[in-house]
Design a protein around this motif. Structure first.
Motif, PDB file in Angstrom:
ATOM      1  N   TYR A 143     -19.544   9.325 -50.653  1.00 43.06           N
ATOM      2  CA  TYR A 143     -18.578  10.381 -50.958  1.00 43.06           C
ATOM      3  C   TYR A 143     -18.933  11.705 -50.284  1.00 43.06           C
ATOM      4  O   TYR A 143     -18.048  12.423 -49.815  1.00 43.06           O
ATOM      5  CB  TYR A 143     -18.510  10.572 -52.476  1.00 43.06           C
ATOM      6  CG  TYR A 143     -17.421  11.491 -52.966  1.00 43.06           C
ATOM      7  CD1 TYR A 143     -16.081  11.267 -52.637  1.00 43.06           C
ATOM      8  CD2 TYR A 143     -17.725  12.584 -53.774  1.00 43.06           C
ATOM      9  CE1 TYR A 143     -15.082  12.106 -53.109  1.00 43.06           C
ATOM     10  CE2 TYR A 143     -16.738  13.425 -54.257  1.00 43.06           C
ATOM     11  CZ  TYR A 143     -15.412  13.179 -53.924  1.00 43.06           C
ATOM     12  OH  TYR A 143     -14.424  14.016 -54.392  1.00 43.06           O
ATOM     13  N   LEU A 145     -11.866   1.420 -63.039  1.00 41.43           N
ATOM     14  CA  LEU A 145     -12.215   2.833 -62.972  1.00 41.43           C
ATOM     15  C   LEU A 145     -11.439   3.536 -61.860  1.00 41.43           C
ATOM     16  O   LEU A 145     -11.091   4.716 -61.992  1.00 41.43           O
ATOM     17  CB  LEU A 145     -13.720   2.982 -62.764  1.00 41.43           C
ATOM     18  CG  LEU A 145     -14.591   2.622 -63.975  1.00 41.43           C
ATOM     19  CD1 LEU A 145     -16.056   2.520 -63.568  1.00 41.43           C
ATOM     20  CD2 LEU A 145     -14.412   3.648 -65.092  1.00 41.43           C
ATOM     21  N   ALA A 146     -11.154   2.815 -60.785  1.00 46.24           N
ATOM     22  CA  ALA A 146     -10.333   3.392 -59.715  1.00 46.24           C
ATOM     23  C   ALA A 146      -8.921   3.667 -60.220  1.00 46.24           C
ATOM     24  O   ALA A 146      -8.309   4.687 -59.864  1.00 46.24           O
ATOM     25  CB  ALA A 146     -10.305   2.447 -58.511  1.00 46.24           C
ATOM     26  N   HIS A 151      -9.110   6.725 -62.222  1.00 45.96           N
ATOM     27  CA  HIS A 151      -9.215   7.886 -61.338  1.00 45.96           C
ATOM     28  C   HIS A 151      -7.834   8.435 -60.987  1.00 45.96           C
ATOM     29  O   HIS A 151      -7.653   9.660 -60.871  1.00 45.96           O
ATOM     30  CB  HIS A 151      -9.977   7.487 -60.069  1.00 45.96           C
ATOM     31  CG  HIS A 151      -9.679   8.317 -58.865  1.00 45.96           C
ATOM     32  ND1 HIS A 151     -10.124   9.616 -58.723  1.00 45.96           N
ATOM     33  CD2 HIS A 151      -8.972   8.039 -57.745  1.00 45.96           C
ATOM     34  CE1 HIS A 151      -9.698  10.095 -57.567  1.00 45.96           C
ATOM     35  NE2 HIS A 151      -8.998   9.165 -56.950  1.00 45.96           N
ATOM     36  N   LYS A 152      -6.851   7.557 -60.836  1.00 41.47           N
ATOM     37  CA  LYS A 152      -5.502   8.005 -60.498  1.00 41.47           C
ATOM     38  C   LYS A 152      -4.895   8.833 -61.633  1.00 41.47           C
ATOM     39  O   LYS A 152      -4.084   9.735 -61.390  1.00 41.47           O
ATOM     40  CB  LYS A 152      -4.610   6.804 -60.197  1.00 41.47           C
ATOM     41  CG  LYS A 152      -5.061   5.999 -58.981  1.00 41.47           C
ATOM     42  CD  LYS A 152      -4.247   4.719 -58.834  1.00 41.47           C
ATOM     43  CE  LYS A 152      -4.761   3.865 -57.683  1.00 41.47           C
ATOM     44  NZ  LYS A 152      -4.044   2.561 -57.577  1.00 41.47           N
ATOM     45  N   TYR A 197      -6.878  10.389 -64.022  1.00 42.98           N
ATOM     46  CA  TYR A 197      -7.806  11.474 -64.370  1.00 42.98           C
ATOM     47  C   TYR A 197      -8.528  11.926 -63.102  1.00 42.98           C
ATOM     48  O   TYR A 197      -9.582  11.404 -62.748  1.00 42.98           O
ATOM     49  CB  TYR A 197      -8.823  10.998 -65.409  1.00 42.98           C
ATOM     50  CG  TYR A 197      -8.214  10.566 -66.726  1.00 42.98           C
ATOM     51  CD1 TYR A 197      -7.934  11.507 -67.714  1.00 42.98           C
ATOM     52  CD2 TYR A 197      -7.909   9.229 -66.965  1.00 42.98           C
ATOM     53  CE1 TYR A 197      -7.371  11.115 -68.928  1.00 42.98           C
ATOM     54  CE2 TYR A 197      -7.351   8.830 -68.168  1.00 42.98           C
ATOM     55  CZ  TYR A 197      -7.086   9.776 -69.140  1.00 42.98           C
ATOM     56  OH  TYR A 197      -6.528   9.389 -70.336  1.00 42.98           O
ATOM     57  N   PRO A 198      -7.978  12.891 -62.391  1.00 42.82           N
ATOM     58  CA  PRO A 198      -8.565  13.323 -61.113  1.00 42.82           C
ATOM     59  C   PRO A 198      -9.972  13.906 -61.227  1.00 42.82           C
ATOM     60  O   PRO A 198     -10.626  14.110 -60.195  1.00 42.82           O
ATOM     61  CB  PRO A 198      -7.568  14.378 -60.612  1.00 42.82           C
ATOM     62  CG  PRO A 198      -6.295  14.063 -61.315  1.00 42.82           C
ATOM     63  CD  PRO A 198      -6.682  13.543 -62.652  1.00 42.82           C
ATOM     64  N   ILE A 238     -12.332  12.311 -62.147  1.00 41.10           N
ATOM     65  CA  ILE A 238     -13.133  11.218 -61.598  1.00 41.10           C
ATOM     66  C   ILE A 238     -12.980  11.287 -60.083  1.00 41.10           C
ATOM     67  O   ILE A 238     -11.986  10.864 -59.510  1.00 41.10           O
ATOM     68  CB  ILE A 238     -12.666   9.853 -62.131  1.00 41.10           C
ATOM     69  CG1 ILE A 238     -12.823   9.792 -63.649  1.00 41.10           C
ATOM     70  CG2 ILE A 238     -13.462   8.724 -61.475  1.00 41.10           C
ATOM     71  CD1 ILE A 238     -12.269   8.519 -64.285  1.00 41.10           C
ATOM     72  N   GLY A 239     -13.979  11.866 -59.428  1.00 40.52           N
ATOM     73  CA  GLY A 239     -13.866  12.088 -57.994  1.00 40.52           C
ATOM     74  C   GLY A 239     -14.168  10.865 -57.168  1.00 40.52           C
ATOM     75  O   GLY A 239     -13.553  10.633 -56.129  1.00 40.52           O
ATOM     76  N   HIS A 240     -15.119  10.038 -57.644  1.00 42.42           N
ATOM     77  CA  HIS A 240     -15.514   8.881 -56.852  1.00 42.42           C
ATOM     78  C   HIS A 240     -16.192   7.863 -57.760  1.00 42.42           C
ATOM     79  O   HIS A 240     -16.956   8.226 -58.662  1.00 42.42           O
ATOM     80  CB  HIS A 240     -16.487   9.300 -55.739  1.00 42.42           C
ATOM     81  CG  HIS A 240     -16.727   8.252 -54.715  1.00 42.42           C
ATOM     82  ND1 HIS A 240     -17.962   7.709 -54.458  1.00 42.42           N
ATOM     83  CD2 HIS A 240     -15.868   7.628 -53.856  1.00 42.42           C
ATOM     84  CE1 HIS A 240     -17.863   6.808 -53.491  1.00 42.42           C
ATOM     85  NE2 HIS A 240     -16.601   6.743 -53.105  1.00 42.42           N
ATOM     86  N   VAL A 241     -15.898   6.590 -57.536  1.00 48.20           N
ATOM     87  CA  VAL A 241     -16.531   5.484 -58.251  1.00 48.20           C
ATOM     88  C   VAL A 241     -17.249   4.622 -57.230  1.00 48.20           C
ATOM     89  O   VAL A 241     -16.661   4.243 -56.210  1.00 48.20           O
ATOM     90  CB  VAL A 241     -15.489   4.629 -59.015  1.00 48.20           C
ATOM     91  CG1 VAL A 241     -16.163   3.444 -59.698  1.00 48.20           C
ATOM     92  CG2 VAL A 241     -14.746   5.483 -60.036  1.00 48.20           C
ATOM     93  N   ILE A 297     -20.063   7.169 -61.629  1.00 45.44           N
ATOM     94  CA  ILE A 297     -18.761   7.835 -61.707  1.00 45.44           C
ATOM     95  C   ILE A 297     -19.003   9.320 -61.471  1.00 45.44           C
ATOM     96  O   ILE A 297     -19.557  10.014 -62.326  1.00 45.44           O
ATOM     97  CB  ILE A 297     -18.108   7.621 -63.093  1.00 45.44           C
ATOM     98  CG1 ILE A 297     -18.008   6.128 -63.432  1.00 45.44           C
ATOM     99  CG2 ILE A 297     -16.733   8.287 -63.140  1.00 45.44           C
ATOM    100  CD1 ILE A 297     -17.677   5.859 -64.893  1.00 45.44           C
TER     101      ILE A 297
END
Length: 461
Positions: free
Chosen positions: A194, A361-362, A365-366, A368-369, A371-374, A383
């Motif tokens: 990331y 989790l991805a 992420h959509k 809950y932004p 969550i920047g990267h999984v 996470i």
């Protein structure tokens, strides 16, 4: 016999009130300021089974920490408990230094069989029962073999908290005011899915980092003397769950072989099916010169072992010792654990669950932004929590949010979910559950994690 309300009258102390707060207050009185987990996870554990922990107030928690990955089979697996009972009733001594026992013989043979090529080119070294002591031994041996003194380590790496292992650990905070650490340690950037340390990202970033490492070793004007060893984790754990790209790791292996530099793979946290392979370095198809093993290798009890290519076994007798390197109980629980993992093909199960969980989790992420990267492999998942309302950098990454990560860890705990944090400024929530966790229990994790997001005031989009 353990009851729901733990009492310590039998130890001669006053009876406690049976609540978490009382136990924690007493712990604060008894223990040094160095204690850490009780500050983030304020409970007193009464009992545990599988992936579940029950505190003295009878609250239940889904444990996705599992002794920082030590409890590969979860808490109190019946076969592990039976192996302890078998040793206790067998007449074997519990303490043997490095003297031989039939149990040690069985454990050694089985552990070697799990190493590359069934361990035919490796021998074992039992060290003091911590990963840090095993790392110390690995670095000492590399210096002894090569006659050189330098070590190359990587930013974000974690190899222990002893004086020498701290020198090769990336985290700067515990190094404050600690003078005279091991000299000639050269840090190099480690790939990050990331946040590329070169500011490039993607395949181009990996290629640039690969070239950078190779050029440093080959360049006669680099200013860095040829090292005795390179030490790294194939998946950085404490550093934020960063898997090494296979091509990068393969090139490091090739360069170190060409230059007679020993490659030490720290598999303390990632080893034994945690990433969906027996060892994390297997994802790149390489063979290290020294493999550092601890945590899961002891089946929940203290044990640390090196796997050393026989050609590099340059030790003289007694040149690295440890009083507790003959822990018979740990060899019994370790043997039981390793057999269960292999016989039940747990690595395959873990690999499939990891991919499923990352996909869920991805999806989260959509919504809950923050969550920047999984990322991660198997059941070693990170996470990264970010500030999506602030400006992105030139690679499209949002600023990390360590404060929100800490709040989310707190809200997870209040929802009955135990997670650890890691990465730069603690911005990564980390999953290290029992490798026997079920799909239904992973579903419970997802539900509790979303509860925590909502409880932290984060609204889905």
């Amino acid at each position: 016999m353990m009851t729901d309300k733990v009492r310590i009258d039998s130890l001669g102390a006053n009876s406690l009130n049976g609540n978490n707060e009382t136990y924690l207050a007493r712990q604060a009185e008894f223990e040094s300021n160095v204690r850490s987990y009780p500050r983030k996870l304020p409970l007193a554990i009464a009992k545990a089974n599988g992936v579940w922990i029950t505190d003295v107030e009878n609250n239940q928690y889904l444990d996705c920490l599992a002794g920082a990955g030590t409890l590969a089979l979860g808490h109190n697996h019946p076969d592990v408990l039976q192996s302890i009972q078998n040793v206790i009733t067998s007449g074997l001594p519990l303490h043997t230094l490095d003297l031989t026992t039939p149990l040690k013989d069985q454990f050694s043979e089985y552990l070697l069989s799990l190493l590359p090529q069934q361990g035919k080119e490796y021998c074992l070294q039992f060290t003091g029962p911590s990963g840090a002591d095993a790392v110390e031994a690995a670095m000492k041996l590399a210096k002894k073999v090569t006659g050189r003194t330098g070590i190359i380590s990587f930013s974000g790496g974690y190899h222990g908290m002893t004086h020498a292992t701290l020198a090769v650990t990336g985290n700067l905070s515990p190094k404050e005011a600690v003078n005279g650490m091991m000299p000639e340690v050269q840090f190099m950037p480690y790939p990050h899915q990331y946040r590329c340390p070169l500011g490039i990202g993607g395949d181009a970033g990996v290629k640039a980092l690969t070239y950078y490492f190779e050029n440093l070793i080959n360049d006669v004007e680099s200013g860095v003397r040829k090292p005795a060893a390179v030490i790294l984790e194939a998946v950085q754990g404490e550093g934020g769950v960063n898997p090494a790209p296979a091509e990068w790791l393969q090139r490091i292996r090739k360069v170190t072989q060409e230059h007679g530099i020993l490659l030490i793979l720290d598999e303390v946290q990632a080893g034994f099916c945690r990433t969906g392979k027996q060892f994390a370095f297997e994802h790149a198809g390489i063979e290290p010169d020294i493999i550092v093993m601890s945590k899961a290798v002891g089946g929940g009890l203290p044990l640390a072992v090196l796997g050393i290519k026989k050609q590099f076994d340059a030790w003289a007798p007694g040149h690295h010792t440890g009083t507790f390197r003959g822990n018979q109980l740990a060899m019994a629980t370790g043997l039981t654990t390793l057999k269960i993992l292999k016989d039940n093909k747990i690595a395959d199960k873990v690999a499939a669950q990891g991919e499923w969980l990352k996909s869920k989790l991805a999806d989260m992420h959509k919504r809950y932004p923050v969550i920047g990267h999984v990322r991660g492999l198997g059941l070693m998942i990170g996470i990264e929590i970010v500030k999506p309302n602030e400006a992105q950098d030139h690679m499209g990454c949002y600023p990390a949010d360590g404060e929100l990560s800490a709040l989310l860890q707190k809200k997870c705990f209040e929802a009955g979910l135990i997670l650890e944090r890691g990465g730069r400024n603690g911005c990564v929530l980390r999953l290290l559950p029992s490798l026997l966790i079920t799909n239904d229990e992973l579903g419970i994790f997802l539900d509790k994690f979303e509860q925590a997001l909502l409880a932290a005031g984060i609204k889905p989009v």
